[in-house]
Design a protein around this motif. Structure first.
Motif, PDB file in Angstrom:
ATOM      1  N   CYS A  69       0.430  -1.022   0.135  1.00  0.00           N
ATOM      2  CA  CYS A  69      -0.660  -0.819   0.053  1.00  0.00           C
ATOM      3  C   CYS A  69       0.765   1.261   0.216  1.00  0.00           C
ATOM      4  CB  CYS A  69      -1.349  -0.172   1.164  1.00  0.00           C
ATOM      5  SG  CYS A  69      -1.871  -1.106   1.351  1.00  0.00           S
ATOM      6  N   TRP A  70       2.342   0.864   0.067  1.00  0.00           N
ATOM      7  CA  TRP A  70       2.960   2.075  -0.052  1.00  0.00           C
ATOM      8  C   TRP A  70       2.843   2.953  -1.570  1.00  0.00           C
ATOM      9  CZ3 TRP A  70       7.349   3.383  -3.254  1.00  0.00           C
ATOM     10  CH2 TRP A  70       7.555   4.656  -2.438  1.00  0.00           C
ATOM     11  N   SER A  71       2.175   3.083  -1.818  1.00  0.00           N
ATOM     12  CA  SER A  71       2.540   3.194  -3.483  1.00  0.00           C
ATOM     13  C   SER A  71       0.970   3.450  -3.477  1.00  0.00           C
ATOM     14  CB  SER A  71       3.010   2.321  -4.406  1.00  0.00           C
ATOM     15  OG  SER A  71       1.726   0.894  -4.877  1.00  0.00           O
ATOM     16  N   GLN A  72      -0.167   3.895  -2.921  1.00  0.00           N
ATOM     17  CA  GLN A  72      -1.174   4.307  -3.086  1.00  0.00           C
ATOM     18  C   GLN A  72      -1.261   4.098  -4.370  1.00  0.00           C
ATOM     19  OE1 GLN A  72      -0.652   8.719  -2.239  1.00  0.00           O
ATOM     20  NE2 GLN A  72      -0.164   8.050  -0.399  1.00  0.00           N
ATOM     21  N   PRO A  73      -2.097   3.039  -4.824  1.00  0.00           N
ATOM     22  CA  PRO A  73      -2.660   2.034  -5.096  1.00  0.00           C
ATOM     23  C   PRO A  73      -3.764   2.181  -5.528  1.00  0.00           C
ATOM     24  CG  PRO A  73      -2.328   0.100  -3.857  1.00  0.00           C
ATOM     25  CD  PRO A  73      -1.217   1.390  -3.456  1.00  0.00           C
ATOM     26  N   CYS A  74      -4.667   1.852  -4.520  1.00  0.00           N
ATOM     27  CA  CYS A  74      -5.984   3.036  -4.616  1.00  0.00           C
ATOM     28  C   CYS A  74      -6.633   4.405  -5.219  1.00  0.00           C
ATOM     29  CB  CYS A  74      -6.646   2.127  -3.594  1.00  0.00           C
ATOM     30  SG  CYS A  74      -6.726   0.338  -2.614  1.00  0.00           S
ATOM     31  N   LEU A  75      -7.234   4.280  -5.851  1.00  0.00           N
ATOM     32  CA  LEU A  75      -7.903   5.759  -6.594  1.00  0.00           C
ATOM     33  C   LEU A  75      -9.463   5.952  -6.096  1.00  0.00           C
ATOM     34  CD1 LEU A  75      -6.867   4.734 -10.465  1.00  0.00           C
ATOM     35  CD2 LEU A  75      -4.952   5.914  -8.186  1.00  0.00           C
ATOM     36  N   ASN A  76      -9.102   6.997  -5.700  1.00  0.00           N
ATOM     37  CA  ASN A  76     -10.607   7.846  -5.888  1.00  0.00           C
ATOM     38  C   ASN A  76     -10.899   7.646  -3.696  1.00  0.00           C
ATOM     39  OD1 ASN A  76     -11.534   8.446  -8.759  1.00  0.00           O
ATOM     40  ND2 ASN A  76     -12.112   6.172  -9.294  1.00  0.00           N
ATOM     41  N   GLY A  77     -10.534   7.681  -3.030  1.00  0.00           N
ATOM     42  CA  GLY A  77     -10.268   7.861  -1.876  1.00  0.00           C
ATOM     43  C   GLY A  77     -10.607   6.606  -1.343  1.00  0.00           C
ATOM     44  N   ALA A  78     -10.647   5.563  -2.086  1.00  0.00           N
ATOM     45  CA  ALA A  78     -10.630   3.799  -1.434  1.00  0.00           C
ATOM     46  C   ALA A  78      -9.529   4.036   0.250  1.00  0.00           C
ATOM     47  CB  ALA A  78      -9.983   2.315  -2.587  1.00  0.00           C
ATOM     48  N   THR A  79      -9.538   2.822   0.297  1.00  0.00           N
ATOM     49  CA  THR A  79      -9.174   2.148   1.615  1.00  0.00           C
ATOM     50  C   THR A  79      -8.028   1.480   0.977  1.00  0.00           C
ATOM     51  OG1 THR A  79     -10.067   3.212   3.078  1.00  0.00           O
ATOM     52  CG2 THR A  79      -8.180   1.887   4.245  1.00  0.00           C
ATOM     53  N   CYS A  80      -6.498   1.795   1.544  1.00  0.00           N
ATOM     54  CA  CYS A  80      -5.846   0.575   0.752  1.00  0.00           C
ATOM     55  C   CYS A  80      -6.045  -0.245   1.993  1.00  0.00           C
ATOM     56  CB  CYS A  80      -4.792   0.926   0.456  1.00  0.00           C
ATOM     57  SG  CYS A  80      -3.056  -0.304  -0.138  1.00  0.00           S
ATOM     58  N   LEU A  81      -5.437  -2.180   1.616  1.00  0.00           N
ATOM     59  CA  LEU A  81      -5.181  -3.280   3.090  1.00  0.00           C
ATOM     60  C   LEU A  81      -4.232  -4.466   2.457  1.00  0.00           C
ATOM     61  CD1 LEU A  81      -9.243  -3.986   3.232  1.00  0.00           C
ATOM     62  CD2 LEU A  81      -8.334  -2.161   4.559  1.00  0.00           C
ATOM     63  N   ASP A  82      -3.311  -4.141   3.235  1.00  0.00           N
ATOM     64  CA  ASP A  82      -2.400  -4.692   3.203  1.00  0.00           C
ATOM     65  C   ASP A  82      -2.219  -6.019   3.442  1.00  0.00           C
ATOM     66  OD1 ASP A  82       1.331  -5.029   3.991  1.00  0.00           O
ATOM     67  OD2 ASP A  82       0.332  -4.885   2.085  1.00  0.00           O
ATOM     68  N   ALA A  83      -2.060  -7.140   2.543  1.00  0.00           N
ATOM     69  CA  ALA A  83      -1.926  -8.379   2.730  1.00  0.00           C
ATOM     70  C   ALA A  83      -0.418  -8.622   2.286  1.00  0.00           C
ATOM     71  CB  ALA A  83      -2.790  -8.964   1.930  1.00  0.00           C
ATOM     72  N   LEU A  84      -0.673 -10.228   2.736  1.00  0.00           N
ATOM     73  CA  LEU A  84       0.605 -11.116   2.122  1.00  0.00           C
ATOM     74  C   LEU A  84       1.260 -11.040   0.460  1.00  0.00           C
ATOM     75  CD1 LEU A  84       3.343 -12.402   3.077  1.00  0.00           C
ATOM     76  CD2 LEU A  84       2.098 -14.714   2.573  1.00  0.00           C
ATOM     77  N   GLY A  85       2.235 -10.333   0.251  1.00  0.00           N
ATOM     78  CA  GLY A  85       2.584 -10.162  -1.160  1.00  0.00           C
ATOM     79  C   GLY A  85       1.666  -9.890  -2.544  1.00  0.00           C
ATOM     80  N   ALA A  86       0.492  -8.919  -1.184  1.00  0.00           N
ATOM     81  CA  ALA A  86      -1.330  -8.204  -2.171  1.00  0.00           C
ATOM     82  C   ALA A  86      -1.642  -7.195  -1.229  1.00  0.00           C
ATOM     83  CB  ALA A  86      -1.927  -9.577  -2.779  1.00  0.00           C
ATOM     84  N   TYR A  87      -2.779  -7.230  -2.217  1.00  0.00           N
ATOM     85  CA  TYR A  87      -3.294  -5.648  -1.172  1.00  0.00           C
ATOM     86  C   TYR A  87      -4.719  -5.875  -1.833  1.00  0.00           C
ATOM     87  CZ  TYR A  87      -2.412  -3.184  -5.450  1.00  0.00           C
ATOM     88  OH  TYR A  87      -2.497  -2.219  -6.808  1.00  0.00           O
ATOM     89  N   PHE A  88      -5.323  -4.783  -0.763  1.00  0.00           N
ATOM     90  CA  PHE A  88      -7.076  -4.755  -1.750  1.00  0.00           C
ATOM     91  C   PHE A  88      -7.669  -3.011  -1.735  1.00  0.00           C
ATOM     92  CE2 PHE A  88      -7.529  -9.541  -2.025  1.00  0.00           C
ATOM     93  CZ  PHE A  88      -6.500 -10.068  -0.876  1.00  0.00           C
ATOM     94  N   CYS A  89      -7.977  -2.814  -1.906  1.00  0.00           N
ATOM     95  CA  CYS A  89      -8.869  -1.808  -2.112  1.00  0.00           C
ATOM     96  C   CYS A  89      -9.975  -1.382  -1.800  1.00  0.00           C
ATOM     97  CB  CYS A  89      -8.472  -1.224  -3.805  1.00  0.00           C
ATOM     98  SG  CYS A  89      -7.131  -1.103  -4.090  1.00  0.00           S
ATOM     99  N   ASP A  90     -10.233  -0.763  -0.445  1.00  0.00           N
ATOM    100  CA  ASP A  90     -12.188  -0.844   0.116  1.00  0.00           C
ATOM    101  C   ASP A  90     -12.638   0.573  -0.717  1.00  0.00           C
ATOM    102  OD1 ASP A  90     -13.063  -0.220   3.113  1.00  0.00           O
ATOM    103  OD2 ASP A  90     -14.002  -0.735   1.099  1.00  0.00           O
ATOM    104  N   CYS A  91     -13.586   0.056  -1.649  1.00  0.00           N
ATOM    105  CA  CYS A  91     -13.939   1.648  -2.572  1.00  0.00           C
ATOM    106  C   CYS A  91     -15.143   2.365  -2.285  1.00  0.00           C
ATOM    107  CB  CYS A  91     -14.508   1.343  -3.534  1.00  0.00           C
ATOM    108  SG  CYS A  91     -13.248  -0.223  -4.982  1.00  0.00           S
TER     109      CYS A  91
END
Length: 374
Positions: free
Chosen positions: A208-230
């Motif tokens: 989540c360091w690179s802030q991949p989630c857009l339009n005010g979404a919340t980034c959730l870090d995981a093992l080797g991945a991330y998820f965006c809560d839109c």
């Protein structure tokens, strides 16, 4: 002798010439009867009112009956293979002007037939041949029948006249950062490496360091991945899609709809199409189907690979083996000029590889022998 013996009173009504339209009148004591001319069924009692000549449907079956205005006659328009006043006669001949769709009548006295043009069949060429009956389209494509031809509507992932050519979605290298592209039918999948830090890989990087989630979404870090809560109204892996702008699915052929602000755009990278809404099919050569640096030429619904000398195949994928006939004598070693990895190692090969000169071979002779074939 009575007064009426010779001068009887004539009580018949025929003296009045009451019958009309050339009908014959037969008189009796107190009444007359009009026998109308050849269209008796078409006149009333005094034959003075003419009715519709085909009121009783004289033509056979569903044949069209045509009335001649102002005349007491009718005409039946017979279909091919029938004749007669009311189309009651079945004919064996195809007849003049009876062959449909440009068919030519072959007047054979025994068995006359219509010679039909391509795309039509039947006794009188009245049947449009179904060119899709042989199922020429492959891989789930829809066949559309035409006049002496057909067209195939391909499903995503296939192209060509018969939809038998699979599109390689990985040709454009869509996967980034060292990911491996896995080609699938109508799509591709990126197999991503898992990024870690430290010597022993014990520290997992915060994706989540690179802030991949857009339009005010919340980034959730995981093992080797991330998820965006839109945020509301947004969706997609990175929350890049505005639900309102893309709800109408404006992007065609699998194009990705990307919304931002009050507008949207279509990402056609993986669809094989281009244009504002991914509506235009990319040329087949766009996917670089030809091998060994061959030149690709697009045609109407396919492509042609122009091979360099020494290569063959529809996609120039086969290297012609010039050493197969063992041309080198005296135990000389045959080396093809297409053996790119041997350049710079064998004295008999040119200094650098070139597809222009990749056809042929050289012989590396045993000590004491020389010549082009040793």
């Amino acid at each position: 002798m009575s007064q009426d013996s010779f001068c009887n009173t004539n009580n018949t009504r025929c003296l009045s010439n009451s019958c009309q339209n050339n009908s014959a009148c037969k008189g009796f004591s107190q009444e007359s009867n009009c026998h109308c001319s050849d269209i008796a069924n078409n006149l009333d009692k005094d034959c003075d009112n003419m009715r519709d000549p085909y009121f009783s449907s004289p033509c056979q079956g569903s044949v069209t009956c045509v009335n001649t205005p102002g005349k007491r006659s009718f005409q039946c328009q017979c279909p091919p293979g029938y004749s007669g006043i009311t189309c009651e006669i079945t004919t064996g001949s195809c007849g003049v002007n009876s062959c449909q769709h440009g068919g030519i009548c072959h007047q054979d006295p025994v068995d006359p037939v219509c010679i039909c043009p391509a795309g039509y069949t039947g006794r009188f060429c009245e049947i449009d041949h179904n060119d899709c009956a042989s199922s020429p389209c492959h891989n789930g494509a829809v066949c559309q029948d035409g006049i002496n031809g057909y067209s195939c509507l391909c499903v995503p992932g296939y192209q060509g006249r018969h939809c038998d050519l699979e599109v390689n979605e990985c040709v454009s290298d869509p996967c980034k950062n060292g990911a491996t592209c896995l080609n699938e039918i109508g799509r591709y999948t990126c197999i991503c490496p898992q990024y870690y830090s430290a010597v022993n890989y014990e520290l997992e990087i915060d994706e989540c360091w690179s802030q991949p989630c857009l339009n005010g979404a919340t980034c959730l870090d995981a093992l080797g991945a991330y998820f965006c809560d839109c945020a509301p109204r947004f969706l997609g892996d990175h929350c890049e899609l505005n639900f309102d702008d893309c709800a109408s699915q404006p992007c065609l052929h699998g194009g990705l709809c990307v919304a931002g602000g009050n507008r949207y755009s279509c990402n056609c990278t993986v669809s094989g199409f281009t244009g504002t809404h991914c509506e235009t099919l990319m040329p087949l050569c766009w996917s670089k189907p030809c091998h060994h640096n061959a030149t690709c030429e697009d045609s109407v619904d396919n492509y042609i690979c122009h091979c360099w000398p020494g290569y063959t195949g529809a996609q120039c994928e086969m290297d012609i083996n010039e050493c197969e006939s063992n041309p080198c004598q005296s135990d000389g070693e045959c080396i093809e000029l297409s053996s790119e990895k041997k350049y710079g190692r064998i004295a008999g090969l040119p200094s650098s590889f070139s597809y222009l000169e990749a056809s042929g071979y050289v012989c590396v002779c045993q000590p004491g022998f020389t010549g082009g074939k040793c």
